[in-house]
Write an enzyme that holds these catalytic residues in place. Structure first.
Site, short mmCIF file in Angstrom:
data_model
loop_
_atom_site.label_atom_id
_atom_site.label_comp_id
_atom_site.label_asym_id
_atom_site.label_seq_id
_atom_site.Cartn_x
_atom_site.Cartn_y
_atom_site.Cartn_z
N LYS A 112 -11.68 -12.14 -16.59
CA LYS A 112 -11.97 -12.37 -18.01
C LYS A 112 -11.35 -13.68 -18.54
CE LYS A 112 -13.18 -10.46 -22.09
NZ LYS A 112 -14.53 -9.94 -22.32
N HIS B 191 7.73 -7.59 -3.90
CA HIS B 191 6.44 -8.00 -4.46
C HIS B 191 6.57 -9.30 -5.25
CE1 HIS B 191 4.13 -4.41 -3.40
NE2 HIS B 191 5.30 -3.79 -3.47
N GLU C 126 4.22 -10.96 -6.51
CA GLU C 126 3.13 -11.11 -7.48
C GLU C 126 3.45 -10.53 -8.85
OE1 GLU C 126 3.25 -9.20 -4.84
OE2 GLU C 126 2.24 -7.28 -5.10
N ASP D 251 -18.41 -13.06 -23.26
CA ASP D 251 -18.96 -13.22 -21.91
C ASP D 251 -20.41 -13.67 -21.94
OD1 ASP D 251 -16.52 -12.28 -21.25
OD2 ASP D 251 -17.18 -10.35 -20.48
N CYS E 249 5.14 -6.14 1.74
CA CYS E 249 5.46 -4.71 1.75
C CYS E 249 4.77 -3.97 2.91
CB CYS E 249 5.10 -4.13 0.37
SG CYS E 249 5.89 -2.55 0.05
N TYR E 250 3.82 -3.09 2.62
CA TYR E 250 3.11 -2.40 3.70
C TYR E 250 2.54 -3.40 4.70
CZ TYR E 250 -0.45 0.52 6.00
OH TYR E 250 -1.22 1.18 6.93
N GLY F 149 0.84 -1.20 0.00
CA GLY F 149 0.00 0.00 0.00
C GLY F 149 0.87 1.24 0.00
#
Ligand code: XMP
Length: 509
Positions: free
Chosen positions: A365, A166, A168, A223, A80-81, A53
Site C-alpha cells: 500500500k 529477528h 526485521e 489505489d 531463526c528457524y 517459523g
C-alpha cells in the site's frame, strides 16, 4: 528484475522482511519452501532470505530448504528457524529446546560482515525454541547473548549468514543495518524506487496490452485513482476509466476525484448511480445484507456500463488495483508463487470476457502512495485515510435513507476537516463518524431538542487488522463537538468511541 527472494517458513514476520528489503530499495518477493531452482532463476534471485517459523526442524513434516539451494552460490541470510535449517543441512548441530526464548536480548559481543559499521549496544528481538549448538564447518560465530551462545554465524567466503534473532522487527532497532549489510553482500541492485516502479509497470502494461483497450473501475480511493494515472501514462486514451458514483462517498469527494484526474489529463466516464444504490438499500437494516446489496448493485451498474462501452469497440482488459498483500493472502498466507488470477474477474459476468490486468500485484500500500506521488497526485488525495467499499452506508446504522446519509456526510465532513485543520489527520490511521439510531433529549437556547446521537471514531493502526483508539486532545474534541451540534440541527449529542480492535472493529457495522 533482480530480486531477493524471501522463503516463507510461516513466521508472522515474513512479510515484514520483504517490506524492510524494499525500504532498502531492493525488489523482494515471497516464495514457499518448495520453490524450484528454475523459479529462482525466473525471478532473477540474487540472494535468498530464509524466514523464521513456528516449527522445530526436528518435527515431522518440518519444511525444508528449497531443493538445490545449497548447490548454488546464491548468498543466504537465514533467520531463526531458517538458521537452524541451514545449520543442520550443512552439518552443524541444532539443540531442541522445550522452552521458548522470547523478548529482547542484548548481544554480549558481535562482529563479522553483517555487523560492519554497527556500533554500541545491540538489542535483538528473540523468539525461538531450538537453537544452533555447533555451527557447521566453515562457519564462524559472530554474535552471542547471555542465553544464546550462537546468536549469529557466518561463512563469509560463501556469503551464508545465520541470525538467531529477528533483524526485521522494530524491536531490533539496528536490524535494518544488518539487513543492509546482507543486501550489500548480495550485490543486488538497489533501484526499487517509485520512478523505477512506474517505468517498470508502464513498460509491462504496454507489452501486455498492445493496441487493446483497458476498462478501469475507479472507486474514488487512492489505489484505483493511482492506477488510473499509471494506466493513462502507459496507454493514453486506450484507457477507459469509469467512475461509478455510488452517492455513498464523503461530501464532495466524487467531484474532487473527478477534478483531480481530469486535471492530470485523465478523462473520466462518470456514472451517477446514487439513486440506484439508495433504492437497493431501501428497507435493509442488516449490515451484511447492506454490503451484499451494494456489491450486487455495483456489479450491475458497472457491467451495464461495460456493455455500453464495449458496443463502441471491444475492450479486452479489465484493470484491478489488487495489491501484494491480497496476493499473498489468496495463496493462504504461504508464499506468492504462481498464484492464479481470480476466475471471477472483479465479480463481473463471465460473458463480458475480460482479461484481468493487475499492475499493482507486487506492491504494498505505501508503495502505491509513492507511485501516486511520482505520478503527481496531490498530497491531500494521496494521503487520504482508507475508506471502505460500501462507503458511508455502513456508517449510517440501520436503514440508509437520503436524509440520514446527508446528515452523516455533513458531520463526517466537519470531523475530517477539523482533523486536517488541527494537523491531526496524519496522526490517525482512519477517522470516521457514525450516525446512530439513538435519539436523546437536549437543550438548545430555550428549547428542548430530541435529536440524533453521532459517534466519532479515530484510530491508530498499521494495517487495520488491529487498532487502538486515537488519543485526540480534549480541546479538539470539544471544538468538533460544538461545531457539529451548532451546524447540524438533526444532531444534539456527540460521543467519542474509546474501544480498541479487538474487541471492537473499526467500523460499527
Ligand atoms: P473493521 O471494521 O473490520 O475494518 O475493523 C477494517 C478496515 O476495513 C475497512 N472495511 C471495509 N473495506 N469493504 C471494504 O472495502 C468492506 O465491506 C469493509 N468493511 C470494513 C474499514 O474501513 C477498515 O479500514
Amino acid at each position: 528484475m533482480p530480486s531477493l527472494v524471501v522463503i516463507d517458513y510461516g513466521s508472522q514476520y515474513t512479510r515484514l522482511i520483504t517490506r524492510r528489503l524494499r525500504e532498502l530499495q531492493v525488489f523482494s518477493v515471497i516464495e514457499t519452501p518448495d520453490v524450484t531452482p528454475e523459479r529462482l532463476r525466473e525471478l532473477d534471485a540474487r540472494g535468498v532470505v530464509l524466514s523464521g517459523g513456528p516449527q522445530s526442524v526436528y518435527a515431522d513434516g518440518a519444511p525444508q530448504l528449497p531443493a538445490g539451494l545449497l548447490d548454488t552460490d546464491l548468498p543466504v541470510l537465514a533467520i531463526c528457524y531458517g538458521m537452524q535449517l541451514l545449520a543442520r543441512a550443512l552439518g552443524g548441530e541444532v539443540e531442541a529446546s522445550p522452552v521458548r526464548e522470547y523478548g529482547k536480548a542484548v548481544l554480549a559481543e558481535y562482529g563479522g560482515a553483517l555487523f560492519e559499521g554497527v556500533e554500541g549496544e545491540f538489542v535483538a528481538w528473540m523468539s525461538h525454541g531450538d537453537s544452533v549448538k555447533v555451527p557447521p564447518p566453515g562457519f564462524e560465530v559472530t554474535a552471542r547473548t547471555g542465553d544464546t551462545p550462537i546468536a549469529a554465524m557466518e561463512d563469509r567466503a560463501r556469503a551464508r549468514f545465520g541470525l538467531q534473532f529477528h533483524p526485521e522487527v522494530r524491536h531490533t532497532p539496528k536490524g535494518l543495518q544488518v539487513l543492509e549489510r546482507f543486501v550489500e553482500a548480495t550485490g543486488v541492485p538497489r533501484d526499487w524506487t517509485a520512478a523505477h516502479i512506474v517505468d517498470d509497470a508502464v513498460a509491462s502494461v504496454r507489452e501486455r496490452v498492445g493496441d487493446e483497450r483497458v476498462l478501469l473501475g475507479i472507486s474514488g480511493g487512492v489505489d484505483s485513482t493511482t492506477l488510473g494515472l499509471l494506466l493513462h501514462r502507459a496507454i493514453g486514451e486506450r484507457l477507459v476509466p469509469v467512475f461509478v458514483d455510488t452517492g455513498l462517498l464523503r461530501l464532495g469527494e466524487g467531484d474532487e476525484v473527478e477534478r483531480a484526474l481530469r486535471g492530470l489529463g485523465v478523462p473520466l466516464v462518470r456514472v451517477d448511480a446514487a439513486e440506484r444504490f439508495l433504492s437497493a438499500l431501501r428497507g435493509i437494516e442488516d449490515p451484511e445484507a447492506k454490503r451484499k446489496a451494494i456489491g450486487r448493485t455495483f456489479i450491475d451498474v458497472f457491467a451495464a456500463e461495460a456493455r455500453r462501452l464495449q458496443a463502441g469497440g471491444t475492450i479486452r482488459f479489465l484493470a484491478q488495483g489488487t495489491l501484494y498483500p491480497d496476493v499473498i493472502e489468496s495463496a493462504g498466507g504461504h508464499g506468492a508463487a504462481n498464484i492464479k488470477s481470480h476466475h471471477n474477474v472483479g465479480g463481473l459476468p463471465e460473458d463480458l470476457g475480460f482479461e484481468l490486468l493487475e499492475p499493482f500485484r507486487t506492491l504494498f500500500k505505501d508503495e502505491v502512495r509513492e507511485v501516486a506521488e511520482a505520478l503527481g497526485l496531490a498530497p491531500h488525495l494521496r494521503d487520504r485515510h482508507p475508506f471502505p467499499g460500501p462507503g458511508l452506508a455502513i456508517r449510517v446504522l440501520g436503514e440508509v435513507t437520503p436524509e440520514r446519509l446527508e446528515v452523516l456526510q455533513r458531520v463526517d465532513d466537519l470531523f475530517v476537516s477539523a482533523l486536517r485543520e488541527f494537523d491531526l489527520y496524519r496522526d490517525t490511521w482512519q477517522a470516521l463518524a457514525v450516525l446512530t439510531p439513538i435519539r436523546s433529549v437536549g437543550v438548545m437556547g430555550d428549547n428542548r431538542t430530541y435529536a440524533h446521537t453521532v459517534a466519532l471514531r479515530a484510530v491508530t493502526s498499521v494495517d487495520g487488522m488491529t487498532a487502538d483508539w486515537a488519543r485526540l486532545p480534549h480541546e479538539f474534541l470539544a471544538t468538533v463537538s460544538s461545531r457539529i451540534v451548532n451546524t447540524v440541527s438533526e444532531v444534539n449529542r456527540v460521543v467519542y468511541d474509546v474501544t480498541s480492535k479487538p474487541p471492537g472493529t473499526i467500523e460499527w457495522e
